[in-house]
Write a protein that holds these residues in place. Structure first.
Motif, PDB file in Angstrom:
ATOM      1  N   UNK A  30       0.849  -1.192   0.000  1.00  0.00           N
ATOM      2  CA  UNK A  30       0.000   0.000   0.000  1.00  0.00           C
ATOM      3  C   UNK A  30       0.880   1.236   0.000  1.00  0.00           C
ATOM      4  N   UNK A  31       0.326   2.339  -0.509  1.00  0.00           N
ATOM      5  CA  UNK A  31       1.090   3.580  -0.466  1.00  0.00           C
ATOM      6  C   UNK A  31       1.307   3.942   1.001  1.00  0.00           C
ATOM      7  N   UNK A  32       2.559   3.960   1.430  1.00  0.00           N
ATOM      8  CA  UNK A  32       2.820   4.183   2.858  1.00  0.00           C
ATOM      9  C   UNK A  32       2.605   5.639   3.248  1.00  0.00           C
ATOM     10  N   UNK A  33       2.156   5.831   4.486  1.00  0.00           N
ATOM     11  CA  UNK A  33       1.971   7.183   5.015  1.00  0.00           C
ATOM     12  C   UNK A  33       2.654   7.269   6.365  1.00  0.00           C
ATOM     13  N   UNK A  34       2.991   8.477   6.740  1.00  0.00           N
ATOM     14  CA  UNK A  34       3.601   8.668   8.042  1.00  0.00           C
ATOM     15  C   UNK A  34       4.964   8.023   8.165  1.00  0.00           C
ATOM     16  N   UNK A  35       5.749   8.061   7.092  1.00  0.00           N
ATOM     17  CA  UNK A  35       7.118   7.545   7.194  1.00  0.00           C
ATOM     18  C   UNK A  35       8.089   8.662   6.837  1.00  0.00           C
ATOM     19  N   UNK A  36       9.345   8.472   7.237  1.00  0.00           N
ATOM     20  CA  UNK A  36      10.330   9.535   7.017  1.00  0.00           C
ATOM     21  C   UNK A  36      10.877   9.538   5.595  1.00  0.00           C
ATOM     22  N   UNK A  37      10.873   8.380   4.940  1.00  0.00           N
ATOM     23  CA  UNK A  37      11.436   8.324   3.586  1.00  0.00           C
ATOM     24  C   UNK A  37      10.653   9.255   2.657  1.00  0.00           C
ATOM     25  N   UNK A  38      11.403  10.012   1.860  1.00  0.00           N
ATOM     26  CA  UNK A  38      10.748  11.019   1.024  1.00  0.00           C
ATOM     27  C   UNK A  38      10.359  10.488  -0.352  1.00  0.00           C
TER      28      UNK A  38
ATOM     29  N   UNK B  86       3.612  -8.947 -11.913  1.00  0.00           N
ATOM     30  CA  UNK B  86       2.329  -8.310 -12.127  1.00  0.00           C
ATOM     31  C   UNK B  86       1.757  -7.632 -10.897  1.00  0.00           C
ATOM     32  N   UNK B  87       2.255  -7.972  -9.704  1.00  0.00           N
ATOM     33  CA  UNK B  87       1.733  -7.376  -8.468  1.00  0.00           C
ATOM     34  C   UNK B  87       2.149  -5.911  -8.381  1.00  0.00           C
ATOM     35  N   UNK B  88       1.189  -5.049  -7.998  1.00  0.00           N
ATOM     36  CA  UNK B  88       1.502  -3.633  -7.827  1.00  0.00           C
ATOM     37  C   UNK B  88       2.149  -3.413  -6.470  1.00  0.00           C
ATOM     38  N   UNK B  89       3.251  -2.647  -6.469  1.00  0.00           N
ATOM     39  CA  UNK B  89       3.938  -2.350  -5.201  1.00  0.00           C
ATOM     40  C   UNK B  89       4.403  -0.893  -5.191  1.00  0.00           C
ATOM     41  N   UNK B  90       4.808  -0.450  -4.026  1.00  0.00           N
ATOM     42  CA  UNK B  90       5.430   0.863  -3.892  1.00  0.00           C
ATOM     43  C   UNK B  90       6.868   0.662  -3.435  1.00  0.00           C
ATOM     44  N   UNK B  91       7.774   1.286  -4.149  1.00  0.00           N
ATOM     45  CA  UNK B  91       9.190   1.219  -3.773  1.00  0.00           C
ATOM     46  C   UNK B  91       9.528   2.442  -2.939  1.00  0.00           C
ATOM     47  N   UNK B  92      10.151   2.204  -1.790  1.00  0.00           N
ATOM     48  CA  UNK B  92      10.456   3.292  -0.861  1.00  0.00           C
ATOM     49  C   UNK B  92      11.969   3.433  -0.753  1.00  0.00           C
ATOM     50  N   UNK B  93      12.448   4.650  -0.966  1.00  0.00           N
ATOM     51  CA  UNK B  93      13.898   4.889  -0.918  1.00  0.00           C
ATOM     52  C   UNK B  93      14.166   6.100  -0.041  1.00  0.00           C
ATOM     53  N   UNK B  94      14.998   5.923   0.953  1.00  0.00           N
ATOM     54  CA  UNK B  94      15.394   7.054   1.783  1.00  0.00           C
ATOM     55  C   UNK B  94      16.220   8.036   0.958  1.00  0.00           C
TER      56      UNK B  94
END
Lengths: 231, 364
Positions: free
Chosen positions: B289-297, B343-351
């Motif tokens: 899921x689209x993450x919220x409330x995290x420090x990574x921009x 095929x799975x939808x994901x969100x990649x998070x990078x500090x």
């Protein structure tokens, strides 16, 4: 002037002349020999090294006698040079200069060889990639970087030439005004009664000249070193 | 410019057998130490004579053993920037810079002295002796000296390797300007992946004296051949980016990429300029899921393309984020827990801090 007699003054002047000529004339050959010994990679290098150092180990009398045999009036090289080039060594000041040069040569080459060995070959490579051919690399990089050692070698040779006794007196004898240098003059003074005063005066001069030469070389080498950022 | 290298050379136990061609403005030779990178540069410079082979720059043959051609180094017109600078200690900075120029003689010169002095910021150093310069200053003078010899090819052997991060940051922009403004092709040796990703237009991947891959940085640095060279922790993806915004208050830059905007610590390049960013796979975190409330921009939306099991523990996930290839390295347990599959939808998070590569100004 220190109350030097005409005879003593002549000996001092002659010694300076002989030493300067001995140093100047052997400089090109000295640089070349040092370079070959530092960089050469062939079988003859050890042989050349031995030959150059021979006068350092041989008794000076032997070196002088060999010079007499080779460069004397009847010697193979001496007669050849006299007939073809008009250069005579036997019993002339030129002979004294030759004897001094031969005796000073190993000292000169040693100092220069060490400084050539210390030159960073990678700087020469860099100069090559910037467009300098081998001769220009030598003139603009190798030679300036080896300069402190070259100066040291020249001064050592000069100092040795000022003090050379054995080979000189054997080869060209002890003729006042022609081959009587400082050391041979001092020797002569010590052999005659009442000559002590002259011997002491000349000894003082000898010490002063040698010290002066060493100081000058030290100064020049330090200046060259400072420019290289190593002092 | 085309650089063609096809040589075989033996040095003791090490055998070099490489063949590549490059048309790029900056060709990077990338590999671990001992891969033969410096040997290749030395072959091109003429410091080594190959046992066999051919080297040509723009059709000019420098070496061809078959035709017994070996152009000596002083006639090759290659500017060589050595790892350790190799400035002449007995000459001032100015005379170091002018050394090669003198030998270039009457040949028409494409590069003006003042231009180089300005480009590399050397004006205040000209009268100084090299011994008094800092490491970064020495390298800048070495670059200037090579440039002023009017070369047709510039060789740079890890010019940044001997420098610490702030000094690297000081030189980086100069090399970029050199590549973009001077029009002299560069052959660049490096074992730093971020450096290569950022500077190279062509990458030649080397290992044990052989070419493993050659091509565009995005293709080569993201390829599986990279793993044995760069080490398992260093795989990742190269993103083409453009500097879009500058946040002076927080010291951040926003880069536009096909995958979406990336916020990174402030870069030296100006707004509008193009650059490349290397995202290490192990710096990427995945979320369904689209993450919220995290420090990574940085959060990039994408789809899983493929899963590669590296070991019992580790899985490399290849992602497609708006047409941009991105790699994530996660544990196998996480991959199973998230039910990741193509095929799975994901969100990649990078500090943002993971994208710092020592290029920021004002960090001395």
């Amino acid at each position: 002037m220190l109350g030097l007699t005409e005879e003593e003054l002549t000996a001092v002047r002659l010694s300076l002349k002989v030493a300067l000529w001995a140093t100047a004339a052997s400089l090109p050959l000295g640089v070349l020999t040092a370079l070959v010994l530092a960089r050469g990679r062939f079988w003859g290098v050890s042989l050349l090294n031995g030959l150059v150092h021979l006068p350092l180990i041989l008794p000076p009398v032997v070196t002088g006698y060999l010079l007499l045999l080779l460069f004397g009036r009847q010697g193979p090289l001496g007669s050849f040079l006299a007939e073809n080039l008009g250069i005579v060594f036997a019993f002339r000041w030129t002979g004294a200069a030759l004897a001094c040069a031969v005796m000073g040569f190993p000292l000169m080459v040693r100092a220069m060889r060490l400084s050539f060995e210390a030159v960073d070959r990678r700087l020469e490579q860099a100069a090559g990639t910037l467009g300098a051919n081998p001769l220009w690399v030598f003139v603009t990089v190798t030679l300036p970087l080896a300069l402190p050692g070259i100066i040291a070698g020249m001064v050592l040779c000069f100092a040795k030439a000022m003090g050379e006794f054995g080979a000189t007196i054997t080869f060209v004898s002890n003729i006042p005004g022609e081959t009587q240098t400082l050391p041979t003059a001092i020797y002569t003074f010590t052999q005659v009664p009442g000559g002590d005063e002259g011997a002491v005066r000349l000894t003082l001069i000898s010490v002063a000249v040698s010290m002066g030469a060493l100081l000058v070389s030290e100064l020049m080498a330090r200046q060259a070193g400072r420019r290289l950022g190593t002092a | 410019m085309t650089l063609a290298v096809d040589v075989r050379h033996r040095m003791g136990a090490f055998a070099l057998d490489v063949r590549f061609e490059s048309e790029g403005r900056l060709t990077a030779l990338f590999g671990r130490s001992g891969a033969g990178k410096t040997s290749i540069i030395n072959l091109v410079a003429g410091l080594i004579r190959p046992d066999e082979g051919l080297i040509a720059v723009d059709g000019t043959v420098l070496v061809d053993t078959a035709r017994r051609i070996f152009v000596p180094r002083h006639r090759r017109r290659v500017g060589y920037v050595f790892q350790e600078g190799r400035l002449f200690p007995h000459l001032s900075v100015r005379r170091n810079l002018l050394y090669g120029r003198w030998f270039a003689g009457r040949r028409e010169k494409h590069i003006a002295f003042d231009q180089v002095v300005e480009l590399l910021g050397l004006a205040h150093l000209l009268t100084r002796p090299p011994a008094s310069l800092s490491g970064g200053e020495k390298q800048r003078v070495a670059i200037g000296r090579a440039l002023l010899s009017d070369p047709r090819l510039l060789l740079m052997d890890e010019p940044l390797a001997s420098l610490d991060e702030p000094r690297k940051a000081e030189i980086f922009p100069y090399i970029e300007r050199l590549r973009d403004e001077m029009g002299i092709p560069v052959l660049y040796v490096s074992h730093a992946i971020a450096e290569v990703a950022r500077l190279a237009s062509t990458v030649v991947l080397l290992s044990q004296g052989r070419v493993l891959a050659a091509g565009a940085p995005a293709d080569v640095l993201g390829s599986s051949e990279m793993v044995p060279v760069a080490g398992p922790g260093e795989v990742g993806a190269v993103l083409d980016a453009r500097v879009a915004k500058l946040d002076v208050a927080f010291g951040l830059s926003t880069l536009e990429t096909r995958a979406g905007p990336l916020t990174v610590p402030r870069v030296a390049a100006g707004i509008g300029s193009k650059m490349r960013v290397f995202i290490r796979a192990s710096d990427v975190m995945l979320s369904l899921n689209r993450p919220e409330g995290i420090s990574a921009l940085n959060v990039l939306a994408g789809r899983v393309v493929a899963l590669v099991e590296e070991s019992r523990t580790v899985i490399d996930v290849a992602l497609d984020c708006g047409g941009q290839h991105v790699m994530a390295r996660i544990t196998r347990r996480s991959a199973i827990a998230l039910r990741l599959a193509p095929g799975v939808s994901v969100y990649a998070i990078i500090k943002s801090m993971a994208l710092e590569d020592g290029e920021r100004p004002g960090r001395r």
